[in-house]
Motif scaffolding. Sequence first.
Motif, PDB file in Angstrom:
ATOM      1  N   ALA A  77      23.556  13.312 -35.553  1.00 59.52           N
ATOM      2  CA  ALA A  77      23.191  14.358 -34.333  1.00 59.52           C
ATOM      3  C   ALA A  77      21.748  15.057 -34.312  1.00 59.52           C
ATOM      4  O   ALA A  77      21.411  14.465 -35.630  1.00 59.52           O
ATOM      5  CB  ALA A  77      24.484  15.950 -34.568  1.00 59.52           C
ATOM      6  N   ARG A  78      21.262  14.975 -32.798  1.00 57.81           N
ATOM      7  CA  ARG A  78      19.818  14.618 -33.587  1.00 57.81           C
ATOM      8  C   ARG A  78      19.415  16.199 -33.791  1.00 57.81           C
ATOM      9  O   ARG A  78      19.652  17.708 -33.821  1.00 57.81           O
ATOM     10  CB  ARG A  78      19.229  13.977 -32.594  1.00 57.81           C
ATOM     11  N   VAL A  79      17.961  15.791 -34.175  1.00 53.32           N
ATOM     12  CA  VAL A  79      17.512  17.950 -34.680  1.00 53.32           C
ATOM     13  C   VAL A  79      17.207  18.512 -33.882  1.00 53.32           C
ATOM     14  O   VAL A  79      17.833  19.720 -33.284  1.00 53.32           O
ATOM     15  CB  VAL A  79      16.020  17.773 -35.053  1.00 53.32           C
ATOM     16  N   ASP A 107      15.480  20.077 -42.815  1.00 52.99           N
ATOM     17  CA  ASP A 107      17.292  19.255 -42.356  1.00 52.99           C
ATOM     18  C   ASP A 107      17.474  19.384 -43.656  1.00 52.99           C
ATOM     19  O   ASP A 107      16.784  18.072 -44.508  1.00 52.99           O
ATOM     20  CB  ASP A 107      16.658  18.281 -41.178  1.00 52.99           C
ATOM     21  N   SER A 136      25.853  21.452 -40.256  1.00 53.32           N
ATOM     22  CA  SER A 136      24.883  19.752 -39.834  1.00 53.32           C
ATOM     23  C   SER A 136      26.206  19.567 -38.692  1.00 53.32           C
ATOM     24  O   SER A 136      27.290  20.254 -39.859  1.00 53.32           O
ATOM     25  CB  SER A 136      24.855  18.908 -40.849  1.00 53.32           C
ATOM     26  N   SER A 156      20.386  19.454 -32.243  1.00 52.65           N
ATOM     27  CA  SER A 156      20.841  20.781 -33.100  1.00 52.65           C
ATOM     28  C   SER A 156      20.477  22.142 -32.873  1.00 52.65           C
ATOM     29  O   SER A 156      21.016  23.343 -33.088  1.00 52.65           O
ATOM     30  CB  SER A 156      20.784  20.088 -34.765  1.00 52.65           C
ATOM     31  N   TRP A 190      19.906  25.449 -42.849  1.00 47.69           N
ATOM     32  CA  TRP A 190      20.678  23.533 -41.561  1.00 47.69           C
ATOM     33  C   TRP A 190      20.213  22.809 -41.649  1.00 47.69           C
ATOM     34  O   TRP A 190      19.151  22.442 -42.757  1.00 47.69           O
ATOM     35  CB  TRP A 190      19.210  24.745 -40.417  1.00 47.69           C
ATOM     36  N   PHE A 199      21.867  13.380 -39.217  1.00 46.00           N
ATOM     37  CA  PHE A 199      21.765  12.922 -38.074  1.00 46.00           C
ATOM     38  C   PHE A 199      21.637  11.452 -38.911  1.00 46.00           C
ATOM     39  O   PHE A 199      22.019  11.496 -40.225  1.00 46.00           O
ATOM     40  CB  PHE A 199      19.410  12.646 -38.299  1.00 46.00           C
ATOM     41  N   THR A 249      21.258  18.423 -39.871  1.00 39.89           N
ATOM     42  CA  THR A 249      21.330  17.582 -38.293  1.00 39.89           C
ATOM     43  C   THR A 249      22.808  16.984 -38.989  1.00 39.89           C
ATOM     44  O   THR A 249      23.810  16.301 -38.219  1.00 39.89           O
ATOM     45  CB  THR A 249      20.646  16.721 -37.637  1.00 39.89           C
TER      46      THR A 249
END
Length: 291
Positions: free
Chosen positions: A241-243, A8, A207, A246, A234, A238, A236
Amino acid sequence: MPVRAYCDCHVNIFRDEDVLPLYETQISRVRPSGGMAPKGDADTLYAEMANVEKAIIFANRYADSVGIASDDELTAAAVAKYPDKFVGFAAIDPRMPDCMDLLVHAIEDLKLKGVKFGPIYNGVALSDPRLVPVYEYLQKNNIPLTMHMGTTYARNAPIDMGRSLHVEPIALQYPDLVMVLAHMGHPWYDDCIVVSRKQPNVFCEISALFYRPWQYYNILIAAQEYKITDKIFWGTDFPAARVDESVDGLLTINEQVEGTKLPRVSDETMQRIIWSNPFEHWWHGDNPLQG
């Protein structure tokens, strides 16, 4: 079975006290049920990142635009606590008179491995002379620069400063400075894609895009057609947004075009992005995971 990804590349870290009243006022306009920001402390990030191998984390110096103001010491402390999971980037605000001192401290003393900058959030254009010593230092020291590219909900954030076209002159002037365009420059994603395609030192990442699925689909199709999917990473954003959502948002992107003759985002594209490895591309020869 949990969804997984390799890295991430876009994770925000902050303490409860770093979230100012301005944040709640502004986020309520775009996420009426959102309330205050979710937790963004090191333990929360570590738990959220259970299904990724590595996470690139950074503070936000966006007090007067977004309403979140954290610092590099917080990032460094999180890396020290979870060194097998986190890779830390410094956060810069070129308006600060001690910006360069803070940057040198973050890289040379705190041992952070990259830099995050939000031109739209700090109200500082990429062509601003205050950024020249930053660019020179980063290029000299093999430090990548991730930038927020694209629009934002924050009122005090000049939209034009989020346009990816402004990256190209800097990329040409500093050809050994790796620049990473966050959020694919949305909604001007074509600008992001063509700049990344032209300039070898410019990369991009996806993201915080999956919750606009039609735009996201078009971004990925355009990236395939311009053949730059090997330059997309890639992430998120965060806690925005969450893993799991996503990853799922990417893997299910074609569902909205089922039953049509529209092109599909290929499995190869999806897997290439989910398992993309910035540590093989964002540094020139020196892998930050090895020192």
